[in-house]
Design a protein around this motif. Structure first.
Motif, PDB file in Angstrom:
ATOM      1  N   ARG A  47       0.835  -1.207   0.000  1.00  0.00           N
ATOM      2  CA  ARG A  47       0.000   0.000   0.000  1.00  0.00           C
ATOM      3  C   ARG A  47       0.867   1.253   0.000  1.00  0.00           C
ATOM      4  NH1 ARG A  47      -5.508  -0.347   1.896  1.00  0.00           N
ATOM      5  NH2 ARG A  47      -5.402   1.846   1.378  1.00  0.00           N
ATOM      6  N   ILE A  48       1.907   1.251   0.831  1.00  0.00           N
ATOM      7  CA  ILE A  48       2.811   2.403   0.888  1.00  0.00           C
ATOM      8  C   ILE A  48       3.547   2.557  -0.448  1.00  0.00           C
ATOM      9  CG2 ILE A  48       4.913   3.310   1.978  1.00  0.00           C
ATOM     10  CD1 ILE A  48       3.898   1.987   4.603  1.00  0.00           C
ATOM     11  N   GLU A  49       4.039   1.462  -0.972  1.00  0.00           N
ATOM     12  CA  GLU A  49       4.741   1.484  -2.263  1.00  0.00           C
ATOM     13  C   GLU A  49       3.841   2.020  -3.371  1.00  0.00           C
ATOM     14  OE1 GLU A  49       7.685   1.583  -4.214  1.00  0.00           O
ATOM     15  OE2 GLU A  49       8.311  -0.206  -3.143  1.00  0.00           O
ATOM     16  N   SER A  50       2.592   1.611  -3.388  1.00  0.00           N
ATOM     17  CA  SER A  50       1.635   2.095  -4.391  1.00  0.00           C
ATOM     18  C   SER A  50       1.393   3.592  -4.261  1.00  0.00           C
ATOM     19  CB  SER A  50       0.300   1.355  -4.261  1.00  0.00           C
ATOM     20  OG  SER A  50       0.452   0.013  -4.620  1.00  0.00           O
ATOM     21  N   ALA A  51       1.311   4.052  -3.022  1.00  0.00           N
ATOM     22  CA  ALA A  51       1.094   5.482  -2.786  1.00  0.00           C
ATOM     23  C   ALA A  51       2.267   6.318  -3.289  1.00  0.00           C
ATOM     24  CB  ALA A  51       0.872   5.742  -1.297  1.00  0.00           C
ATOM     25  N   HIS A  52       3.429   5.690  -3.423  1.00  0.00           N
ATOM     26  CA  HIS A  52       4.627   6.391  -3.902  1.00  0.00           C
ATOM     27  C   HIS A  52       5.002   5.960  -5.319  1.00  0.00           C
ATOM     28  CE1 HIS A  52       5.616   8.457  -0.122  1.00  0.00           C
ATOM     29  NE2 HIS A  52       4.974   7.430   0.419  1.00  0.00           N
ATOM     30  N   LYS A  53       3.996   5.485  -6.044  1.00  0.00           N
ATOM     31  CA  LYS A  53       4.143   5.132  -7.454  1.00  0.00           C
ATOM     32  C   LYS A  53       5.258   4.116  -7.720  1.00  0.00           C
ATOM     33  CE  LYS A  53       2.197   9.498  -9.071  1.00  0.00           C
ATOM     34  NZ  LYS A  53       1.359   9.697  -7.970  1.00  0.00           N
ATOM     35  N   GLY A  54       5.460   3.171  -6.777  1.00  0.00           N
ATOM     36  CA  GLY A  54       6.422   2.088  -6.966  1.00  0.00           C
ATOM     37  C   GLY A  54       7.871   2.505  -6.991  1.00  0.00           C
ATOM     38  N   LYS A  55       8.214   3.637  -6.388  1.00  0.00           N
ATOM     39  CA  LYS A  55       9.581   4.153  -6.472  1.00  0.00           C
ATOM     40  C   LYS A  55      10.424   3.923  -5.211  1.00  0.00           C
ATOM     41  CE  LYS A  55       8.208   7.751  -9.671  1.00  0.00           C
ATOM     42  NZ  LYS A  55       8.053   9.180  -9.907  1.00  0.00           N
ATOM     43  N   LEU A  56       9.894   3.215  -4.222  1.00  0.00           N
ATOM     44  CA  LEU A  56      10.600   3.119  -2.949  1.00  0.00           C
ATOM     45  C   LEU A  56      11.597   1.973  -2.867  1.00  0.00           C
ATOM     46  CD1 LEU A  56       7.678   3.914  -0.506  1.00  0.00           C
ATOM     47  CD2 LEU A  56       9.415   5.468  -1.412  1.00  0.00           C
ATOM     48  N   GLY A  57      11.279   0.840  -3.425  1.00  0.00           N
ATOM     49  CA  GLY A  57      12.185  -0.304  -3.358  1.00  0.00           C
ATOM     50  C   GLY A  57      12.134  -1.025  -2.024  1.00  0.00           C
ATOM     51  N   PHE A  58      13.298  -1.481  -1.565  1.00  0.00           N
ATOM     52  CA  PHE A  58      13.422  -2.287  -0.360  1.00  0.00           C
ATOM     53  C   PHE A  58      12.999  -1.492   0.871  1.00  0.00           C
ATOM     54  CE2 PHE A  58      16.429  -4.496   2.723  1.00  0.00           C
ATOM     55  CZ  PHE A  58      15.617  -5.610   2.859  1.00  0.00           C
TER      56      PHE A  58
END
Length: 109
Positions: free
Chosen positions: A42-53
């Motif tokens: 959910r967090i990764e999606s909120a950041h458009k998949g740019k966070l990684g590990f």
């Protein structure tokens, strides 16, 4: 990270999962791992998949946490795994504790 890690015998830390059409009570790592991964998704999606590990970002936010006043993590103070016991702050059973999805997502830039 820690999520609801009690065994399936603890109703507060178990979920009824349907496996092949049969309701099965699931708890422990079998429940907490998908909960943590789903939360990170959910967090990764909120950041458009740019966070990684996730780990480096969580530990950067922790910076000595968890504490009873940490805005990001909920310290788990009870429980154990037979070898270690949950204690205030970071411990080998619950790590940083559970995290607040909304607050962590907003804090990550």
């Amino acid at each position: 990270m820690s999520m609801c890690a009690g065994g399936s015998e603890l109703a507060i830390c178990a979920a009824n999962i349907f496996v092949d059409g049969i309701a099965t009570l699931v708890g422990g790592t079998s429940l907490s791992s998908p909960l943590a991964m789903g939360s990170w998704a959910r967090i990764e999606s909120a950041h458009k998949g740019k966070l990684g590990f996730a780990a480096p970002l969580f530990y950067q936010l922790a910076n000595g946490a968890p504490t009873l006043t940490s805005p990001y993590f909920n310290d788990v103070l009870t429980g154990g795994n037979g070898l270690y016991t949950a204690l205030p702050g970071y411990d080998y059973v619950t790590g940083l504790g559970s995290f607040d999805i909304v607050v962590v997502s907003a804090a990550i830039k």
